[in-house]
Design a protein around this motif. Structure first.
Motif, PDB file in Angstrom:
ATOM      1  N   SER A  98       0.780  -1.150   0.073  1.00 58.39           N
ATOM      2  CA  SER A  98      -0.154   0.001  -0.098  1.00 58.39           C
ATOM      3  C   SER A  98       0.899   1.183  -0.057  1.00 58.39           C
ATOM      4  CB  SER A  98      -1.165  -0.039   1.107  1.00 58.39           C
ATOM      5  OG  SER A  98      -1.994  -1.001   1.371  1.00 58.39           O
ATOM      6  N   LYS A  99       1.994   1.194   0.915  1.00 60.71           N
ATOM      7  CA  LYS A  99       2.732   2.475   1.001  1.00 60.71           C
ATOM      8  C   LYS A  99       3.497   2.673  -0.545  1.00 60.71           C
ATOM      9  CE  LYS A  99       3.145   2.202   5.815  1.00 60.71           C
ATOM     10  NZ  LYS A  99       3.841   1.531   7.032  1.00 60.71           N
ATOM     11  N   LEU A 100       3.925   1.512  -1.033  1.00 56.19           N
ATOM     12  CA  LEU A 100       4.579   1.266  -2.429  1.00 56.19           C
ATOM     13  C   LEU A 100       3.644   2.009  -3.337  1.00 56.19           C
ATOM     14  CD1 LEU A 100       6.910   0.853  -4.072  1.00 56.19           C
ATOM     15  CD2 LEU A 100       6.238  -1.461  -4.323  1.00 56.19           C
ATOM     16  N   VAL A 101       2.456   1.691  -3.331  1.00 56.37           N
ATOM     17  CA  VAL A 101       1.492   2.081  -4.537  1.00 56.37           C
ATOM     18  C   VAL A 101       1.415   3.722  -4.229  1.00 56.37           C
ATOM     19  CG1 VAL A 101      -1.032   2.031  -4.923  1.00 56.37           C
ATOM     20  CG2 VAL A 101       0.227  -0.080  -4.617  1.00 56.37           C
ATOM     21  N   ALA A 102       1.145   4.139  -2.874  1.00 56.73           N
ATOM     22  CA  ALA A 102       0.673   5.269  -2.708  1.00 56.73           C
ATOM     23  C   ALA A 102       2.207   6.138  -3.041  1.00 56.73           C
ATOM     24  CB  ALA A 102       0.672   5.760  -1.030  1.00 56.73           C
ATOM     25  N   HIS A 103       3.389   5.738  -2.875  1.00 57.20           N
ATOM     26  CA  HIS A 103       4.583   6.352  -3.181  1.00 57.20           C
ATOM     27  C   HIS A 103       4.609   6.553  -4.604  1.00 57.20           C
ATOM     28  CE1 HIS A 103       8.787   7.636  -3.270  1.00 57.20           C
ATOM     29  NE2 HIS A 103       9.018   6.954  -4.235  1.00 57.20           N
ATOM     30  N   VAL A 104       4.365   5.413  -5.396  1.00 52.04           N
ATOM     31  CA  VAL A 104       4.422   5.432  -6.939  1.00 52.04           C
ATOM     32  C   VAL A 104       3.393   6.521  -7.477  1.00 52.04           C
ATOM     33  CG1 VAL A 104       3.851   4.111  -9.198  1.00 52.04           C
ATOM     34  CG2 VAL A 104       5.409   3.084  -7.212  1.00 52.04           C
ATOM     35  N   LEU A 105       2.416   6.604  -6.816  1.00 52.20           N
ATOM     36  CA  LEU A 105       1.138   7.404  -7.418  1.00 52.20           C
ATOM     37  C   LEU A 105       1.585   9.090  -6.955  1.00 52.20           C
ATOM     38  CD1 LEU A 105      -1.938   5.307  -6.814  1.00 52.20           C
ATOM     39  CD2 LEU A 105      -0.596   5.650  -8.859  1.00 52.20           C
ATOM     40  N   SER A 106       2.378   9.279  -6.193  1.00 52.28           N
ATOM     41  CA  SER A 106       2.549  10.500  -5.726  1.00 52.28           C
ATOM     42  C   SER A 106       4.043  11.215  -6.047  1.00 52.28           C
ATOM     43  CB  SER A 106       2.368  10.553  -4.317  1.00 52.28           C
ATOM     44  OG  SER A 106       3.310   9.866  -3.538  1.00 52.28           O
ATOM     45  N   GLU A 107       5.051  10.116  -6.399  1.00 55.52           N
ATOM     46  CA  GLU A 107       6.359  10.947  -6.382  1.00 55.52           C
ATOM     47  C   GLU A 107       6.680  11.025  -7.880  1.00 55.52           C
ATOM     48  OE1 GLU A 107       8.511  11.894  -4.196  1.00 55.52           O
ATOM     49  OE2 GLU A 107       7.040  11.719  -2.937  1.00 55.52           O
ATOM     50  N   LYS A 108       7.529  11.793  -8.177  1.00 56.11           N
ATOM     51  CA  LYS A 108       7.949  12.009  -9.690  1.00 56.11           C
ATOM     52  C   LYS A 108       8.433  10.693 -10.040  1.00 56.11           C
ATOM     53  CE  LYS A 108      12.649  13.094  -8.497  1.00 56.11           C
ATOM     54  NZ  LYS A 108      14.191  14.047  -8.791  1.00 56.11           N
ATOM     55  N   GLU A 109       8.272  10.459 -11.418  1.00 57.91           N
ATOM     56  CA  GLU A 109       8.652   9.323 -12.384  1.00 57.91           C
ATOM     57  C   GLU A 109      10.144   8.769 -11.997  1.00 57.91           C
ATOM     58  OE1 GLU A 109       6.621   7.434 -15.968  1.00 57.91           O
ATOM     59  OE2 GLU A 109       8.064   8.921 -16.545  1.00 57.91           O
ATOM     60  N   PHE A 113      13.932   2.622 -10.062  1.00 56.91           N
ATOM     61  CA  PHE A 113      13.938   2.596  -8.734  1.00 56.91           C
ATOM     62  C   PHE A 113      12.440   1.856  -8.423  1.00 56.91           C
ATOM     63  CE2 PHE A 113      12.584   4.198  -4.551  1.00 56.91           C
ATOM     64  CZ  PHE A 113      13.454   3.499  -3.782  1.00 56.91           C
ATOM     65  N   HIS A 114      11.282   2.124  -9.026  1.00 58.59           N
ATOM     66  CA  HIS A 114       9.960   1.793  -8.861  1.00 58.59           C
ATOM     67  C   HIS A 114       9.971   0.240  -9.102  1.00 58.59           C
ATOM     68  CE1 HIS A 114       8.137   6.000  -8.650  1.00 58.59           C
ATOM     69  NE2 HIS A 114       8.674   5.503  -7.542  1.00 58.59           N
ATOM     70  N   ASN A 116      12.348  -1.722  -9.296  1.00 55.48           N
ATOM     71  CA  ASN A 116      13.154  -2.560  -8.321  1.00 55.48           C
ATOM     72  C   ASN A 116      12.661  -2.860  -7.173  1.00 55.48           C
ATOM     73  OD1 ASN A 116      15.458  -2.891 -10.205  1.00 55.48           O
ATOM     74  ND2 ASN A 116      16.594  -0.957  -9.335  1.00 55.48           N
ATOM     75  N   CYS A 117      11.948  -1.896  -6.691  1.00 61.73           N
ATOM     76  CA  CYS A 117      11.096  -2.052  -5.304  1.00 61.73           C
ATOM     77  C   CYS A 117       9.962  -2.858  -5.568  1.00 61.73           C
ATOM     78  CB  CYS A 117      10.400  -0.409  -5.051  1.00 61.73           C
ATOM     79  SG  CYS A 117      11.552   0.553  -4.527  1.00 61.73           S
ATOM     80  N   ILE A 118       9.180  -2.844  -6.712  1.00 66.18           N
ATOM     81  CA  ILE A 118       8.203  -4.054  -6.942  1.00 66.18           C
ATOM     82  C   ILE A 118       8.846  -5.364  -6.984  1.00 66.18           C
ATOM     83  CG2 ILE A 118       6.385  -4.877  -8.726  1.00 66.18           C
ATOM     84  CD1 ILE A 118       6.392  -1.752  -9.621  1.00 66.18           C
ATOM     85  N   SER A 119       9.907  -5.451  -7.606  1.00 66.72           N
ATOM     86  CA  SER A 119      10.517  -6.685  -7.555  1.00 66.72           C
ATOM     87  C   SER A 119      10.847  -7.229  -6.261  1.00 66.72           C
ATOM     88  CB  SER A 119      11.621  -6.782  -8.663  1.00 66.72           C
ATOM     89  OG  SER A 119      12.544  -7.876  -8.850  1.00 66.72           O
ATOM     90  N   VAL A 120      11.593  -6.523  -5.508  1.00 67.90           N
ATOM     91  CA  VAL A 120      12.193  -6.780  -4.020  1.00 67.90           C
ATOM     92  C   VAL A 120      10.750  -7.203  -3.273  1.00 67.90           C
ATOM     93  CG1 VAL A 120      12.904  -5.712  -1.853  1.00 67.90           C
ATOM     94  CG2 VAL A 120      14.110  -5.473  -4.203  1.00 67.90           C
ATOM     95  N   LEU A 121       9.845  -6.417  -3.101  1.00 65.46           N
ATOM     96  CA  LEU A 121       8.686  -6.538  -2.365  1.00 65.46           C
ATOM     97  C   LEU A 121       8.190  -7.904  -2.825  1.00 65.46           C
ATOM     98  CD1 LEU A 121       7.389  -5.474   0.102  1.00 65.46           C
ATOM     99  CD2 LEU A 121       6.122  -4.049  -1.572  1.00 65.46           C
ATOM    100  N   ASN A 122       8.119  -8.189  -3.986  1.00 60.72           N
ATOM    101  CA  ASN A 122       7.490  -9.580  -4.571  1.00 60.72           C
ATOM    102  C   ASN A 122       8.428 -10.765  -4.132  1.00 60.72           C
ATOM    103  OD1 ASN A 122       5.599 -11.109  -6.277  1.00 60.72           O
ATOM    104  ND2 ASN A 122       7.351 -11.382  -7.437  1.00 60.72           N
ATOM    105  N   LYS A 123       9.517 -10.633  -3.776  1.00 60.26           N
ATOM    106  CA  LYS A 123      10.396 -11.844  -3.310  1.00 60.26           C
ATOM    107  C   LYS A 123      10.603 -11.959  -1.941  1.00 60.26           C
ATOM    108  CE  LYS A 123      12.564 -11.575  -7.914  1.00 60.26           C
ATOM    109  NZ  LYS A 123      14.165 -11.236  -8.523  1.00 60.26           N
ATOM    110  N   ILE A 124      10.541 -10.714  -1.003  1.00 60.76           N
ATOM    111  CA  ILE A 124      10.816 -11.032   0.295  1.00 60.76           C
ATOM    112  C   ILE A 124       9.541 -11.773   0.999  1.00 60.76           C
ATOM    113  CG2 ILE A 124      12.501  -9.303   0.178  1.00 60.76           C
ATOM    114  CD1 ILE A 124      10.520  -7.359   1.865  1.00 60.76           C
ATOM    115  N   SER A 125       9.851 -12.423   2.221  1.00 56.07           N
ATOM    116  CA  SER A 125       8.984 -12.910   3.025  1.00 56.07           C
ATOM    117  C   SER A 125       8.707 -11.821   4.166  1.00 56.07           C
ATOM    118  CB  SER A 125       9.469 -14.182   3.872  1.00 56.07           C
ATOM    119  OG  SER A 125      10.433 -13.999   4.763  1.00 56.07           O
ATOM    120  N   SER A 126       7.535 -12.019   4.791  1.00 57.41           N
ATOM    121  CA  SER A 126       7.184 -11.242   5.863  1.00 57.41           C
ATOM    122  C   SER A 126       8.373 -11.111   6.977  1.00 57.41           C
ATOM    123  CB  SER A 126       5.816 -11.475   6.732  1.00 57.41           C
ATOM    124  OG  SER A 126       5.724 -12.893   7.261  1.00 57.41           O
ATOM    125  N   GLU A 127       8.773 -12.509   7.380  1.00 58.56           N
ATOM    126  CA  GLU A 127       9.754 -12.405   8.295  1.00 58.56           C
ATOM    127  C   GLU A 127      11.132 -11.920   7.822  1.00 58.56           C
ATOM    128  OE1 GLU A 127      10.947 -16.646   8.751  1.00 58.56           O
ATOM    129  OE2 GLU A 127       8.951 -16.909  10.015  1.00 58.56           O
TER     130      GLU A 127
END
Length: 260
Positions: A98-109, A113-114, A116-127
């Motif tokens: 949710s925070k990543l979505v908000a950042h992507v929708l609000s910050e400059k393009e 980096f965006h 990379n963030c999507i890829s990282v968040l998709n690969k890490i576990s909650s732990e």
């Protein structure tokens, strides 16, 4: 057949995987397989849709609370953002999406980096995400401690030299580079009651994603090949290794600030 449908209904299996094993599954489940496959696909779509609703609703709240108007986003970022976030069912990670979505929708393009963030968040576990939070909190404490030491030294020098250069005033804690603060894997595991082997794998994964890196040491040894004074050849051996020490990367710091 109802029992089979109930079992399959609880499986989180994309339809394309079912299609690849169609012949085997038809042998197992008989003629009703096509109907069951459709049920599985519908359930997967429904679960993904529910995840998207949760994540984007939270993102909208973040934007509204901060009086931010959403901006147009590149399809290169928007498509994988919608796709990847829809698979996340863990609430801890949904909050980060949710925070990543908000950042992507609000910050400059910032497409790379965006992405990379999507890829990282998709690969890490909650732990791993929680471990990253804890490490970052400790990093912030290390920065504050360093700042307090420098500030004390500055004030002592100021008493001795009243006309001390004001530019020598210590940096703010947040300005200290993340690479200046090491974490020792063994000591961190012992201090926090963690299994060292399990911690090693988690740290290794975070390193592979570019959020952390091993703090490598380089040792150089030079020696003459033989004792003959006429022989001027020198053997040089370079050893590169790490002592279980790791540090945050600049990308790691930026990523965690964005999603934490």
């Amino acid at each position: 057949m109802a029992d089979i449908e109930k079992i399959l209904d609880n499986l989180n299996v994309p339809k394309q995987i079912i299609d690849k094993s169609e012949q085997l599954l038809k042998t197992l489940f008989g003629q009703s397989f096509d109907e069951i496959g459709g049920i599985i696909a519908d359930q997967v779509k429904l679960r993904r849709f529910k995840n998207q609703i949760k994540i984007f609703s939270k993102a909208q709240e973040i934007l509204r609370e901060n009086n931010i108007d959403p901006k147009k986003v590149s399809l290169k970022v928007l498509a994988p953002l919608i796709e990847m976030s829809s698979y996340e069912e863990d609430e801890t990670l949904q909050d980060r999406w949710s925070k990543l979505v908000a950042h992507v929708l609000s910050e400059k393009e910032d497409i790379l980096f965006h992405q990379n963030c999507i890829s990282v968040l998709n690969k890490i576990s909650s732990e791993e995400a929680l471990l990253l939070d804890e490490l970052f909190e400790e990093l912030q404490q290390k920065r504050i401690q360093e700042y307090e030491i420098k500030l004390k030294q500055y004030k002592e020098m100021e008493q001795i030299f009243p006309d001390n250069n004001p530019n020598a005033y210590p940096q703010k804690p947040a300005d200290y580079p993340v690479t200046s603060f090491e974490f020792n894997l063994s000591k961190y595991a012992e201090r926090n009651g963690l299994d060292e082997k399990d911690l090693y794998f988690k740290i290794s994964n975070l390193i592979s994603l570019g959020l952390l890196k091993w703090e490598t040491d380089v040792h150089v040894e030079a020696s003459k090949y033989d004792e003959d004074p006429a022989d001027t050849d020198i053997d040089v051996n370079v050893y590169v290794y790490n002592d279980e020490a790791f540090v945050f990367t600049a990308i790691g710091e930026r990523f965690i600030k964005l999603v934490k």
